[in-house]
Design a protein around this motif. Structure first.
Motif, PDB file in Angstrom:
ATOM      1  N   HIS A 153      36.864  47.394  46.825  1.00  0.00           N
ATOM      2  CA  HIS A 153      37.081  47.893  45.500  1.00  0.00           C
ATOM      3  C   HIS A 153      38.498  48.261  44.787  1.00  0.00           C
ATOM      4  O   HIS A 153      38.881  48.422  43.758  1.00  0.00           O
ATOM      5  CB  HIS A 153      36.960  49.699  45.943  1.00  0.00           C
ATOM      6  N   GLY A 154      39.273  47.358  45.754  1.00  0.00           N
ATOM      7  CA  GLY A 154      40.778  47.194  45.049  1.00  0.00           C
ATOM      8  C   GLY A 154      41.751  48.400  45.290  1.00  0.00           C
ATOM      9  O   GLY A 154      42.603  48.634  44.449  1.00  0.00           O
ATOM     10  N   GLU A 178      33.375  40.343  35.074  1.00  0.00           N
ATOM     11  CA  GLU A 178      33.648  41.135  35.958  1.00  0.00           C
ATOM     12  C   GLU A 178      33.660  42.709  35.497  1.00  0.00           C
ATOM     13  O   GLU A 178      33.956  43.611  36.420  1.00  0.00           O
ATOM     14  CB  GLU A 178      34.881  40.791  36.606  1.00  0.00           C
ATOM     15  N   VAL A 179      34.094  42.796  34.514  1.00  0.00           N
ATOM     16  CA  VAL A 179      34.172  44.333  33.813  1.00  0.00           C
ATOM     17  C   VAL A 179      33.300  44.566  32.836  1.00  0.00           C
ATOM     18  O   VAL A 179      32.910  45.937  32.644  1.00  0.00           O
ATOM     19  CB  VAL A 179      35.620  44.317  33.326  1.00  0.00           C
ATOM     20  N   SER A 234      44.657  38.985  41.133  1.00  0.00           N
ATOM     21  CA  SER A 234      44.209  40.456  40.927  1.00  0.00           C
ATOM     22  C   SER A 234      44.870  41.025  39.625  1.00  0.00           C
ATOM     23  O   SER A 234      45.647  40.406  38.994  1.00  0.00           O
ATOM     24  CB  SER A 234      45.162  41.385  42.091  1.00  0.00           C
ATOM     25  N   THR A 251      38.974  49.629  35.856  1.00  0.00           N
ATOM     26  CA  THR A 251      38.567  49.104  37.282  1.00  0.00           C
ATOM     27  C   THR A 251      39.704  48.298  37.704  1.00  0.00           C
ATOM     28  O   THR A 251      40.856  47.713  37.045  1.00  0.00           O
ATOM     29  CB  THR A 251      37.481  48.319  37.007  1.00  0.00           C
ATOM     30  N   LYS A 252      39.328  47.748  39.036  1.00  0.00           N
ATOM     31  CA  LYS A 252      40.492  46.570  39.724  1.00  0.00           C
ATOM     32  C   LYS A 252      39.586  45.515  40.018  1.00  0.00           C
ATOM     33  O   LYS A 252      38.482  45.860  40.645  1.00  0.00           O
ATOM     34  CB  LYS A 252      41.174  47.288  40.843  1.00  0.00           C
ATOM     35  N   ARG A 253      40.240  44.445  39.879  1.00  0.00           N
ATOM     36  CA  ARG A 253      39.436  43.194  40.774  1.00  0.00           C
ATOM     37  C   ARG A 253      40.180  42.043  41.279  1.00  0.00           C
ATOM     38  O   ARG A 253      41.441  42.179  40.880  1.00  0.00           O
ATOM     39  CB  ARG A 253      38.705  42.444  39.334  1.00  0.00           C
ATOM     40  N   HIS A 254      39.783  41.635  42.013  1.00  0.00           N
ATOM     41  CA  HIS A 254      40.465  40.349  42.922  1.00  0.00           C
ATOM     42  C   HIS A 254      39.585  39.245  43.452  1.00  0.00           C
ATOM     43  O   HIS A 254      38.411  39.681  43.319  1.00  0.00           O
ATOM     44  CB  HIS A 254      41.433  41.080  43.851  1.00  0.00           C
ATOM     45  N   TRP A 277      36.890  40.641  45.546  1.00  0.00           N
ATOM     46  CA  TRP A 277      35.824  41.330  45.026  1.00  0.00           C
ATOM     47  C   TRP A 277      34.810  40.425  44.396  1.00  0.00           C
ATOM     48  O   TRP A 277      33.566  40.602  44.206  1.00  0.00           O
ATOM     49  CB  TRP A 277      36.270  42.190  44.041  1.00  0.00           C
ATOM     50  N   ARG A 278      35.332  39.331  43.819  1.00  0.00           N
ATOM     51  CA  ARG A 278      34.600  38.298  43.220  1.00  0.00           C
ATOM     52  C   ARG A 278      33.644  37.623  44.126  1.00  0.00           C
ATOM     53  O   ARG A 278      32.495  37.465  43.767  1.00  0.00           O
ATOM     54  CB  ARG A 278      35.329  37.306  42.456  1.00  0.00           C
ATOM     55  N   ASP A 319      30.779  40.067  45.034  1.00  0.00           N
ATOM     56  CA  ASP A 319      29.731  40.055  43.891  1.00  0.00           C
ATOM     57  C   ASP A 319      29.040  38.633  43.990  1.00  0.00           C
ATOM     58  O   ASP A 319      27.781  38.949  43.746  1.00  0.00           O
ATOM     59  CB  ASP A 319      30.896  39.990  42.533  1.00  0.00           C
TER      60      ASP A 319
END
Length: 236
Positions: free
Chosen positions: A44-45, A143-144, A162, A175-178, A181-182, A185
């Motif tokens: 979840h970052g 992603e968002v 990130s 949100t947060k992504r890195h 997470w990808r 997904d």
């Protein structure tokens, strides 16, 4: 006990079902293992932000909800949002969101690049000397999604690509992504076999393959039972 002809048919059916489902069963195993082994909070970052900066305390809002609603009695919903720049009121008016400062009640101006970087600096526990910001107004990465536009995309430019996504309207952290997470997904997509929205766990493809996998397991169990039975008879 099955006849020899029925036994041959069962073994042949089990073999072809196993061959047909083998790749997907391996995908289910690998994707499920990744999702189980990874810490969900890391995915979840949560390591990218300091949540204490988003703690919402009523005393920080100098303007009461009643004062905001008195200006817009036709509003349908009012929320108090925690942001790194202070509390923000979100009001729904005729299906459109309006944002007001919780400190002085004034409508919020769109977040500037400097203000967006200020939000990111307050949220991130790391060094943002190499970070950059990009305003997204017409399209956003998958992603968002686009429902939060306009957004500031804060690229932390670290080893895992990130990113923080901050609402340009409210200053709220969306949100947060890195990269982990990808990958998660992708694994989730492969696991539930929804290659479009990656959300539908009741899609026909997953249902069909699951039923075939169950049939394969049952036929294998039956073959094993027959083998044990035959072994007992030969031993007797």
């Amino acid at each position: 006990m099955l006849t020899p002809k029925q036994g041959r048919w069962l073994r042949k059916s089990h073999k072809w079902l196993t061959l047909f489902l083998g790749a997907q069963l391996l995908i289910w195993l690998i994707s499920g293992l990744y999702m189980v082994l990874m810490d969900i909070d890391y995915i979840h970052g949560d390591h990218l932000v300091d949540d204490s900066q988003l703690t919402l305390e009523g005393k920080l809002a100098s303007i009461s909800p009643e004062a905001i609603l008195s200006r817009y009695p036709e509003a349908t919903k009012l929320e108090l949002l925690p942001t790194a720049l202070g509390p923000v009121y979100k009001l729904n008016l005729a299906g459109k969101p309006l944002y007001f400062s919780g400190q002085d009640g004034e409508p919020l101006e769109p977040l500037s690049q400097q203000a967006a970087m200020k939000v990111a600096a307050r949220l991130s526990p790391g060094n943002l000397s190499g970070a950059s910001a990009e305003l997204l107004t017409e399209s956003a990465p998958a992603e968002v999604g686009g429902r939060h536009l306009p957004l500031w995309q804060i690229n932390l430019n670290d080893a895992f690509d990130s990113r923080l996504y901050i609402s340009a309207s409210s200053g709220e952290l969306v949100t947060k992504r890195h990269d982990f997470w990808r990958l998660f997904d992708v694994m989730w997509m492969l696991h539930i076999m929804d290659y479009d929205t990656r959300e539908d766990v009741h899609n026909p493809l997953l249902t069909g393959f699951s039923l075939l996998a169950l049939l394969t397991a049952l036929s294998g169990a039956l073959l094993l039972l027959i083998a044990f039975k035959r072994g007992e008879e030969e031993a007797a």
